[in-house]
Design a protein around this motif. Structure first.
Motif, mmCIF file in Angstrom:
data_model
loop_
_atom_site.group_PDB
_atom_site.id
_atom_site.type_symbol
_atom_site.label_atom_id
_atom_site.label_comp_id
_atom_site.label_asym_id
_atom_site.label_seq_id
_atom_site.Cartn_x
_atom_site.Cartn_y
_atom_site.Cartn_z
ATOM 1 N N MET A 1 43.361 38.085 50.253
ATOM 2 C CA MET A 1 42.106 38.059 51.316
ATOM 3 C C MET A 1 40.919 38.737 50.620
ATOM 4 N N ALA A 2 41.022 40.048 50.063
ATOM 5 C CA ALA A 2 40.107 40.706 49.509
ATOM 6 C C ALA A 2 39.375 40.019 48.384
ATOM 7 N N VAL A 3 40.242 39.321 47.511
ATOM 8 C CA VAL A 3 39.612 38.795 46.480
ATOM 9 C C VAL A 3 38.868 37.569 46.884
ATOM 10 N N ARG A 4 39.150 36.714 47.753
ATOM 11 C CA ARG A 4 38.425 35.658 48.308
ATOM 12 C C ARG A 4 37.265 35.888 49.015
ATOM 13 N N LEU A 5 37.241 37.101 49.697
ATOM 14 C CA LEU A 5 36.061 37.454 50.276
ATOM 15 C C LEU A 5 35.195 38.045 49.578
ATOM 16 N N LEU B 1 33.452 35.098 47.987
ATOM 17 C CA LEU B 1 32.365 34.489 48.725
ATOM 18 C C LEU B 1 31.246 35.364 49.090
ATOM 19 N N GLY B 2 31.317 36.541 48.711
ATOM 20 C CA GLY B 2 29.945 37.495 48.857
ATOM 21 C C GLY B 2 29.975 38.178 50.034
ATOM 22 N N ILE B 3 31.116 38.354 50.787
ATOM 23 C CA ILE B 3 31.313 39.028 52.122
ATOM 24 C C ILE B 3 31.625 40.392 52.112
ATOM 25 N N ALA B 4 30.984 41.335 52.589
ATOM 26 C CA ALA B 4 31.044 42.710 52.293
ATOM 27 C C ALA B 4 32.317 43.197 53.020
ATOM 28 N N PRO B 5 32.946 44.350 52.500
ATOM 29 C CA PRO B 5 34.318 44.675 53.065
ATOM 30 C C PRO B 5 34.018 44.975 54.307
ATOM 31 N N GLU B 6 33.083 45.576 54.905
ATOM 32 C CA GLU B 6 32.797 46.310 56.192
ATOM 33 C C GLU B 6 32.934 44.905 57.161
ATOM 34 N N LEU B 7 32.163 43.898 56.617
ATOM 35 C CA LEU B 7 32.124 42.639 57.445
ATOM 36 C C LEU B 7 33.364 42.012 57.689
ATOM 37 N N ALA B 8 34.196 42.135 56.436
ATOM 38 C CA ALA B 8 35.352 41.421 56.437
ATOM 39 C C ALA B 8 36.462 42.189 57.397
ATOM 40 N N ALA B 9 36.302 43.669 57.608
ATOM 41 C CA ALA B 9 37.100 44.292 58.475
ATOM 42 C C ALA B 9 36.935 43.806 59.820
#
Length: 419
Positions: free
Chosen positions: A154-158, A161-169
């Protein structure tokens, strides 16, 4: 009638005075509670208790997931300090590294080998976990590594896609769902659904222990009296039917006492711990009726089996099918307790050998069960009891005085047809 009552009184007093019955009645609730508590403790320890670090060799054919996997393992170890994972990256040519890692696992120097295929992130090829274990130890390790791999992928795919880790959390943050049973009032304490599911299990366990435990006394008593020739003296003063009726009546009273003690202890414990809302005693009369009918049904069967055999060993082949019938509701308890009006639960309720347990389970799961179904099942069970008692009496009358070779199934059928 006086002879039946005399025999019943004799069996009742002899049974309740034995140390086996006294110890069994007192220890059975403690034993059941202890086994449930021990099982829960063992399961909890296996699932979340501390254990030695799991040493896992890693062969990674996809460099994109390597850093994310290391970070996911680090996060997992911080959250589970008692269940650490140690990843050891295998260097060198893939086939050589694979063979060396497999050998280390077989020699128990490593616990497992995790092989990541180049198509993992694309979903075309799975990761493989190689373990060498004598049991099912690899199942928990697979679940842990599956969790770590999911987070890493999930971290690699995000990131791609250019999605920040904070937003992903924030996106991964779940929603809490609370289950509230509307049958209770506003002032009733909220109890976990898992605990509510244990109420039907307790009721069928209570009846099962009463049916099997007390009827074992029936079997042992008949075999003992038959082998010692005491039965011949008794039958000189009473008919076989009176003797069987007296034993059934006496042990029915014993069964009521045993179940009453166990049930009273359980109800008292529920009130003591503030779990009274789990109990709906409006159907207590139906519970007692189904227990009594079930006890009469199975005590008649056990009496017939005991009269047709000469030793306890000979009864095993005949008792096993009877016991298996009673196990059916126990096996399907999780499903039946959640769907008490389902097709399977309803159909089995009208199958007399399991009707006592099934109707008890359904009433404990849904106290507002249709009165037509409850009364219909009780009526069908009552008719079945009369038929079984009549057939058992025919077997008992012939088999009780027979010695030597145990009766075969064909002979039992012939005895039941005898007038």
């Amino acid at each position: 009638m006086n002879k039946i009552l005399t025999i019943a009184r004799r069996d009742f007093t002899e049974t309740i005075r034995t140390k086996t019955f006294i110890v069994g009645v007192l220890l059975m609730p403690l034993l059941v509670i202890g086994l449930i508590a021990l099982g829960g403790r063992i399961t909890q320890r296996l699932e979340s208790g501390p254990r030695p670090p799991q040493r896992v060799a890693l062969i990674n054919a996809d460099d994109r997931i390597g850093p994310a996997l290391a970070a996911a393992v680090s996060d997992y170890n911080q959250s589970h300090p008692g269940r650490l994972l140690e990843l050891r990256v295998q260097q060198g040519e893939p086939q050589t590294a694979m063979a060396a890692a497999i050998e280390l696992v077989r020699q128990r120097e490593l616990d497992a080998l995790l092989e990541i295929s180049p198509g993992l992130l694309d979903g075309t090829l799975p990761a493989r976990l190689h373990v060498y274990t004598d049991g099912l130890g690899g199942m928990q390790l697979r679940a842990q590594l599956q969790q770590v791999l999911n987070h890493a992928a999930m971290a690699v795919r995000l990131e791609q896609l250019g999605i920040a880790p904070e937003l992903a959390a924030q996106l991964r943050r779940g929603a809490h769902l609370e289950l509230i049973d509307l049958r209770g009032g506003e002032d009733q304490p909220r109890i976990a659904p898992e605990l509510r599911m244990m109420v039907p299990f307790f009721f069928i366990l209570l009846i099962l222990l009463g049916l099997l435990g007390v009827n074992q006394h029936m079997l042992f008593s008949i075999i003992e009296e038959k082998s010692s020739r005491v039965i011949e003296v008794i039958l000189s003063a009473a008919s076989p039917l009176q003797f069987m009726a007296g034993k059934i009546l006496g042990l029915t009273a014993v069964g009521l006492i045993a179940v009453g003690i166990w049930g009273g202890i359980a109800i008292g414990a529920a009130y003591y711990h503030g779990l009274a809302s789990l109990l709906d005693l409006t159907n207590l009369g139906w519970f007692l009726l189904f227990y009594l009918l079930g006890f009469l049904l199975y005590s008649s069967i056990y009496a017939a089996i005991g009269s047709a055999c000469n030793t306890i060993k000979e009864t095993q082949n005949l008792v096993m099918p009877v016991t298996m019938m009673l196990v059916i509701p126990m096996i399907g308890w999780p499903h039946f307790s959640q769907y008490p009006n389902g097709l399977a639960a309803t159909a089995l309720s009208f199958f007399p050998p399991v009707t006592p347990l099934m109707m008890t389970l359904r009433l404990a799961s849904r106290p507002d069960l249709s009165l037509v179904q409850v009364a219909g099942a009780a009526l069908l069970l009552a008719v079945s009891v009369l038929v079984v008692i009549r057939l058992a009496a025919k077997i008992f009358r012939i088999g009780i005085l027979m010695h030597g070779k145990p009766a075969t199934a064909r002979e039992l059928l012939r005895w039941m047809k005898h007038r």
